[in-house]
Enzyme design. Structure first.
Site, PDB file in Angstrom:
ATOM      1  N   PHE A 141     -25.793  12.392  19.989  1.00 32.63           N
ATOM      2  CA  PHE A 141     -25.245  12.337  18.638  1.00 32.63           C
ATOM      3  C   PHE A 141     -23.719  12.394  18.616  1.00 32.63           C
ATOM      4  O   PHE A 141     -23.096  12.169  17.576  1.00 32.63           O
ATOM      5  CB  PHE A 141     -25.869  13.425  17.758  1.00 32.63           C
ATOM      6  CG  PHE A 141     -27.376  13.331  17.708  1.00 32.63           C
ATOM      7  CD1 PHE A 141     -28.011  12.089  17.737  1.00 32.63           C
ATOM      8  CD2 PHE A 141     -28.165  14.470  17.643  1.00 32.63           C
ATOM      9  CE1 PHE A 141     -29.395  11.983  17.697  1.00 32.63           C
ATOM     10  CE2 PHE A 141     -29.553  14.375  17.609  1.00 32.63           C
ATOM     11  CZ  PHE A 141     -30.171  13.133  17.638  1.00 32.63           C
ATOM     12  N   SER A 171     -30.350  24.604  19.969  1.00 30.25           N
ATOM     13  CA  SER A 171     -30.640  23.632  21.039  1.00 30.25           C
ATOM     14  C   SER A 171     -29.479  23.529  22.022  1.00 30.25           C
ATOM     15  O   SER A 171     -29.678  23.500  23.226  1.00 30.25           O
ATOM     16  CB  SER A 171     -30.904  22.246  20.442  1.00 30.25           C
ATOM     17  OG  SER A 171     -32.091  22.227  19.687  1.00 30.25           O
ATOM     18  N   ASN A 217      -5.444   2.162  -6.028  1.00 25.15           N
ATOM     19  CA  ASN A 217      -4.681   0.956  -6.390  1.00 25.15           C
ATOM     20  C   ASN A 217      -5.570  -0.273  -6.549  1.00 25.15           C
ATOM     21  O   ASN A 217      -5.073  -1.383  -6.724  1.00 25.15           O
ATOM     22  CB  ASN A 217      -3.526   0.711  -5.411  1.00 25.15           C
ATOM     23  CG  ASN A 217      -4.008   0.377  -4.012  1.00 25.15           C
ATOM     24  OD1 ASN A 217      -5.131  -0.065  -3.820  1.00 25.15           O
ATOM     25  ND2 ASN A 217      -3.148   0.602  -3.026  1.00 25.15           N
ATOM     26  N   HIS A 247      -2.058   3.308   7.108  1.00 30.42           N
ATOM     27  CA  HIS A 247      -1.293   2.056   7.056  1.00 30.42           C
ATOM     28  C   HIS A 247      -0.114   2.173   6.091  1.00 30.42           C
ATOM     29  O   HIS A 247       0.778   1.336   6.121  1.00 30.42           O
ATOM     30  CB  HIS A 247      -2.199   0.883   6.684  1.00 30.42           C
ATOM     31  CG  HIS A 247      -2.968   1.059   5.414  1.00 30.42           C
ATOM     32  ND1 HIS A 247      -4.005   1.959   5.287  1.00 30.42           N
ATOM     33  CD2 HIS A 247      -2.879   0.445   4.212  1.00 30.42           C
ATOM     34  CE1 HIS A 247      -4.499   1.882   4.063  1.00 30.42           C
ATOM     35  NE2 HIS A 247      -3.839   0.993   3.385  1.00 30.42           N
ATOM     36  N   SER A 282       0.826  -1.211   0.000  1.00 35.96           N
ATOM     37  CA  SER A 282       0.000   0.000   0.000  1.00 35.96           C
ATOM     38  C   SER A 282       0.856   1.255   0.000  1.00 35.96           C
ATOM     39  O   SER A 282       0.368   2.342  -0.302  1.00 35.96           O
ATOM     40  CB  SER A 282      -0.907   0.017   1.234  1.00 35.96           C
ATOM     41  OG  SER A 282      -1.770  -1.093   1.226  1.00 35.96           O
ATOM     42  N   LYS A 330      -1.049  -1.584  -6.613  1.00 38.77           N
ATOM     43  CA  LYS A 330      -0.552  -1.963  -5.296  1.00 38.77           C
ATOM     44  C   LYS A 330       0.710  -2.804  -5.501  1.00 38.77           C
ATOM     45  O   LYS A 330       0.777  -3.637  -6.407  1.00 38.77           O
ATOM     46  CB  LYS A 330      -1.632  -2.771  -4.586  1.00 38.77           C
ATOM     47  CG  LYS A 330      -1.564  -2.774  -3.079  1.00 38.77           C
ATOM     48  CD  LYS A 330      -2.925  -3.137  -2.484  1.00 38.77           C
ATOM     49  CE  LYS A 330      -2.862  -3.362  -0.990  1.00 38.77           C
ATOM     50  NZ  LYS A 330      -4.220  -3.498  -0.421  1.00 38.77           N
ATOM     51  N   LEU A 338      -7.067  -2.523  -5.024  1.00 40.58           N
ATOM     52  CA  LEU A 338      -7.180  -3.688  -4.141  1.00 40.58           C
ATOM     53  C   LEU A 338      -7.324  -3.277  -2.687  1.00 40.58           C
ATOM     54  O   LEU A 338      -6.534  -2.499  -2.161  1.00 40.58           O
ATOM     55  CB  LEU A 338      -5.958  -4.588  -4.302  1.00 40.58           C
ATOM     56  CG  LEU A 338      -5.817  -5.242  -5.676  1.00 40.58           C
ATOM     57  CD1 LEU A 338      -4.505  -6.014  -5.771  1.00 40.58           C
ATOM     58  CD2 LEU A 338      -7.003  -6.168  -5.962  1.00 40.58           C
ATOM     59  N   GLN A 345     -33.294  10.803  21.029  1.00 41.43           N
ATOM     60  CA  GLN A 345     -32.646  12.080  21.313  1.00 41.43           C
ATOM     61  C   GLN A 345     -31.987  12.128  22.696  1.00 41.43           C
ATOM     62  O   GLN A 345     -31.376  13.131  23.047  1.00 41.43           O
ATOM     63  CB  GLN A 345     -33.658  13.234  21.230  1.00 41.43           C
ATOM     64  CG  GLN A 345     -34.654  13.144  20.079  1.00 41.43           C
ATOM     65  CD  GLN A 345     -34.005  13.295  18.723  1.00 41.43           C
ATOM     66  OE1 GLN A 345     -33.366  14.282  18.433  1.00 41.43           O
ATOM     67  NE2 GLN A 345     -34.145  12.281  17.872  1.00 41.43           N
ATOM     68  N   GLU A 371     -21.607  14.902  12.300  1.00 45.67           N
ATOM     69  CA  GLU A 371     -20.897  14.929  13.577  1.00 45.67           C
ATOM     70  C   GLU A 371     -19.457  14.460  13.428  1.00 45.67           C
ATOM     71  O   GLU A 371     -18.573  14.917  14.163  1.00 45.67           O
ATOM     72  CB  GLU A 371     -21.639  14.075  14.615  1.00 45.67           C
ATOM     73  CG  GLU A 371     -23.018  14.611  15.005  1.00 45.67           C
ATOM     74  CD  GLU A 371     -24.109  14.269  14.002  1.00 45.67           C
ATOM     75  OE1 GLU A 371     -23.847  13.484  13.065  1.00 45.67           O
ATOM     76  OE2 GLU A 371     -25.238  14.797  14.139  1.00 45.67           O
TER      77      GLU A 371
END
Lengths: 624, 624
Positions: free
Chosen positions: A392, A346, A185, A77, A40, A247, A187, A428, A367
């Protein structure tokens, strides 16, 4: 022998040689570690060679230089590639490179800010680009510096919805300082991605979200060069470079071979792989420092903090107090910024938004992007406050978890805690937020019960490193503390006490008021109760709790508007465990049934956490 | 006077009248409740009038009829509209409609399966469409029934990344039985959405994700009719109907007025609003039952369950045991389905995927969509097992939370628990998963330490309602239990005991093995330890714990590969609190520092949870 690459005169041949070196070092480091992701890394070698060899502006000796570009590996990675770039830039030695993944090494399996050039931890896919949006927002609207934010993305992570939140927000905010480089790549870990090499699909999606998209052969340095140049020319739109790659590129037995994800080259095959790559140079890139140094942003207290106050007996929702306090802190400190998930009327961040529109970022109903933007602001040394319904925040838990690994400094405000919100119903109601936020490394978890307490705690959050969380209430509650009282993080308030207390009651938020009412009932019956307002759930005031429990013969009631698991009750038990738990007689009032709609009073009654239930629990303990 | 609408002969005039009635009832119910979202209901009135008046195939007397269409309100706050539809379909009375949001009413603030026609709870935005994808997957690939899945979406929730996960997966899986209806009313809670009335943008995005998109005037029944007819004709592609609408449509002082989100009409204004709407009919739609009844899916045990077994002394990772057990259960039960977040060769669900490809759904790197698909499978009476790294289940916490409100039956397997994963580093380590999963209403949380135990627990999960979670390990561990031992949920195993135990050690997963090693050390020193394997973290075996702690003079060590908060340690303290905690002397070994990379042994040593640390903690308690 070391050869210098000059960013001003670099040519395609040098890019190719540099790309091969990055591949070689990616293989060497991961084979040395017996783990990691060389394939990768190899697919993106030209993409990063051209970036490092010509475009990146970075002062590796001064990672804090505010004009430095930002480079984020959203595909974390590919860390061998990133670390190989650091070596090629002269930032680390080959010796350090070979400590990859060793215990104690800064070169961890996935990038973390243990290295000074890494802004944020990545490795949970789909997070680097949204965080890049946050850094770019700061660059364009706050720092107003010409740095670029480069994000290397994998194609597997394009399946993460958070990537599309980033696409939408980057376009909405016209982030022409953001360039996403997609290493297509083909894959994934176990199979082909959903879109394989259909670069046209990624490009069409990016364009539909308002981005400029460029498709290139990701192994052709000149095409990449042209694409980056074109990206830098864009005005008002971010750019996605869709690069078709292979890859494991460059090694016959790795290139475009399925089943090689996350597998280092075996030691026996290493020589063959390196021979195929044929690079034995030691290329060193002289990375140009950014043109404009700029000043490090160091705004602290820029005015006197005048927190709002309330008089005893007033009535105010703690969410309102949050809004007013945040506005006051905004007046005193220019480093404070705020964002909200499109519920600012709110959560009450609207007060800040209206007063300081230049420092407020509407993140709409996204969020994950909201938390990522806050992380980006933290990278840029701002003091972000992000708010939505506490329920949330669960949408962004993976981002919060990773922010702790990043060492980010975030202030989160979650409103509408518990069943006390009433009619809107369980979707909520935050009933797991204390558990979720306590289980974040280094977090601070606060749950005030009145307005003055809230305001003081919000001010303290601004000065608190790490991730702090304020849990606020929807309904108004009586002001029970005078405006001059102090509420240190880690402290608590003894609300009721006498020399003859029979039971300790620990409460926070709405249950403090229920407990006060229970105390009145019980006093009329001749039973004195020591009532503790544990507004600081983490760290919790273990000393005061221990003293109280000892003074009341081990009789303890904890009442909370939260599921029984992981919240105030267990925080208290943990604090007492050890020495304090001698002869504990414990009753835990928490939400044990699934609530529905109803009035706050009806729902707190049904959940067993109102004044009557607290009084009853105390009575039960008096006989034990 | 009641007037019937026949789905076969309905005309535009009737649709208009029905839409007005839905508006009237949305206002009446929410004004009656003094809360709720009439304006967000009114914008979609024609969209739902045409659907109910002509297209929906539903047997309201038999919500379990497997051929029924599915209607999901992804914009759950438009519940007044949904409930008004139920009234218009004759499913509920006007009297019940007017109980909206009352305590004990089935008509909660946001839809929940308290009503038999509601598949899943909504109200956290961006979840209905991904769940609809799950139901449509089951319809197309498992049930193979011609029902349609209709999802009403809001435009604000299009900012949620999870919506785009749904777009991608629906297209990848060619879900032509899925129709998403986008109520593009332009106004969010506090401001205009990012895309306003730019329907072309939504259409372009949907098309770029491989959908068929149709733009309509959402207040023109005939355009809507044509769009739905066109949607039903699509083959191999899902359809998005982008409907331009006005929030509060039909009432002059509500229509397209900002600042009216979530506000019921005041009682004083109600008559005026109803007068403007002018509907005083009582229209009743005769909703056609689905053409093909089909059989209710009732597959249970379809073959003998032959669980894999291991011999004492074998070595196997619990994630491998999960994979083999799941395959065995797949052989025995055709209702078992599996899905994974594109890490099936890590979680080991690949064994099932290879053997039962028709019952395996690859969800790629999209954990929210994975959980949503599992919820959809649960709606269709399947037994879904969904797996990824336990750390990445945090990405879907809001979906898991909502699934509990839906009463969904999910089995989740999270691999790569804790620092014992080694070199990959903290981004891949689940250290908050026990806290997160314990704080889910009605959840079951399991953490086995060996292969035979794992297999038995996986089999039990298949028979366990609610949300169950299995935490598996990356490294191999010794097989310590014989293949015939039983491991009931809610139980525990006493691994070491004598008549002279001085300290109780509670462990789970990897720390069981560390604790066994510690016991050997201590036995050589003459100290006997009672070791409990608390594989069932929730519910936990309180009786055995209490007995052990009493027998060992209150001396207790809990060792876990998890942050200190909300995990095994606090579960144990909660279980003991009450009577058992007399004179507790407690040591909690958990991960208290941020880990990096390294070998499992190095990391467990650094975290203070290896055999030496456990032995040292026991020694410390011996002197207390």
């Amino acid at each position: 022998m070391t050869q210098q690459i000059d960013q001003g005169t670099v040519d395609a041949e040098q890019w190719r040689a540099l790309a091969q070196q990055l591949r070689v070092d990616s293989i060497r480091s991961s084979t040395g570690a017996s783990s990691g992701h060389p394939t990768s890394s190899m697919s993106a070698a030209e993409l990063m060679a051209v970036l490092l060899g010509k475009y990146l502006r970075y002062d590796f000796d001064a990672p804090g230089n505010p004009a430095n570009d930002h480079l984020i590996f959203s595909k974390g990675h590919a860390s061998p590639l990133l670390y190989s770039m650091y070596k090629a830039a002269g930032a680390i030695t080959d010796g350090e490179l070979m400590t990859y993944r060793e215990f104690g090494s800064r070169l961890q399996g996935h990038p973390t800010p243990a290295l000074p050039w890494v802004d944020v931890a990545t490795g949970s896919l789909g997070q680097g680009l949204p965080i890049g949006v946050g850094v770019a927002l700061a660059g364009k609207y706050l720092d107003k510096l010409p740095y670029r934010v480069w994000v290397l993305c994998g194609d597997s992570e394009m399946a993460e919805g958070s990537m599309w939140e980033a696409f939408q927000h980057a376009s909405f905010y016209k982030l022409d300082n953001l360039i996403a480089v997609l290493d297509m790549n083909r894959l994934g870990q176990t199979r082909e991605t959903m879109d394989g090499w259909h670069g046209d699909r990624y490009a069409a999606r990016a364009e539909a979200f308002g981005w400029h998209a460029i498709q290139v052969n990701g192994h052709d340095p000149e095409e990449i060069d042209h694409a980056y140049a074109e990206a830098l020319e864009q005005e008002g739109v971010p750019t996605l470079v869709v690069a078709q790659t292979k890859k494991g590129r460059g090694v016959s037995f790795l290139e475009d071979v399925d089943g090689m994800h996350g597998k280092p080259v075996k030691p026996d095959d290493e020589a063959k792989a390196l021979e195929e790559l044929g690079a034995d140079n030691n290329l060193l890139v002289e990375v140009q420092k950014p043109d404009s140094g700029g000043e490090t942003f160091t705004a602290g207290l820029t005015g006197e903090l005048k927190l709002p106050t309330w008089e005893l007996g007033d009535s105010e929702a703690t969410r309102n107090a949050y809004g007013k306090a945040l506005k006051a802190i905004g007046a005193a400190r220019e480093d404070v910024v705020a964002m909200d998930g499109e519920v600012s009327n709110s959560t009450k961040s609207e007060e800040f938004a209206e007063t300081y529109p230049d420092r407020y970022f509407e993140m709409f109903i996204a969020e994950q992007q909201m938390i990522a933007a806050a992380v980006g602001m933290s990278v840029r040394k701002r003091v972000p406050f992000a708010s939505t319904f506490a329920a949330f925040l669960s949408r962004a838990y993976d981002f919060i978890r990773m922010a702790a690994i990043s060492g980010a400094n975030l202030r989160l405000s979650g409103s509408h805690a518990g069943v006390s919100i009433g009619e809107d119903g369980p979707s909520q109601m935050a009933l797991e937020d204390l558990a979720m936020m306590r289980a974040v490394h280094g977090s601070t978890v606060l749950h005030p019960s009145d307005a003055n307490q809230t305001a003081k705690l919000v001010a303290e959050m601004a000065d608190t490193d790490g991730i702090s969380f304020l849990r606020t209430l929807r309904p108004s509650t009586p002001v029970i503390y005078g405006p001059d009282e102090e509420f240190p993080i880690g402290g608590s308030k003894v609300v009721r006490s006498s020399n003859d207390d029979k039971v300790t009651v620990v409460a926070a938020g709405i249950t403090v008021h229920n407990a006060i009412e229970a105390c009145e009932q019980l006093r009329r019956e001749g039973a004195n109760v020591r009532l503790i307002d544990a507004y600081s759930v983490k760290p919790i005031d273990a000393d005061t709790l221990r003293l109280a429990v000892r003074a009341t013969g081990g009789r303890l009631v904890v009442a909370e508007d939260h599921w029984p698991e992981g919240g105030l009750g267990e925080a208290v038990l943990s604090a007492l465990a050890g020495e304090g738990a001698e002869g504990l007689r414990f009753e835990h009032l928490a939400v044990k049934i699934m609530p529905g709609s109803g009035s706050p009073d009806e729902l707190m009654d049904a959940a067993g956490i109102n004044a009557n239930h607290i009084a009853e629990a105390v009575r039960g303990l008096l006989n034990r």
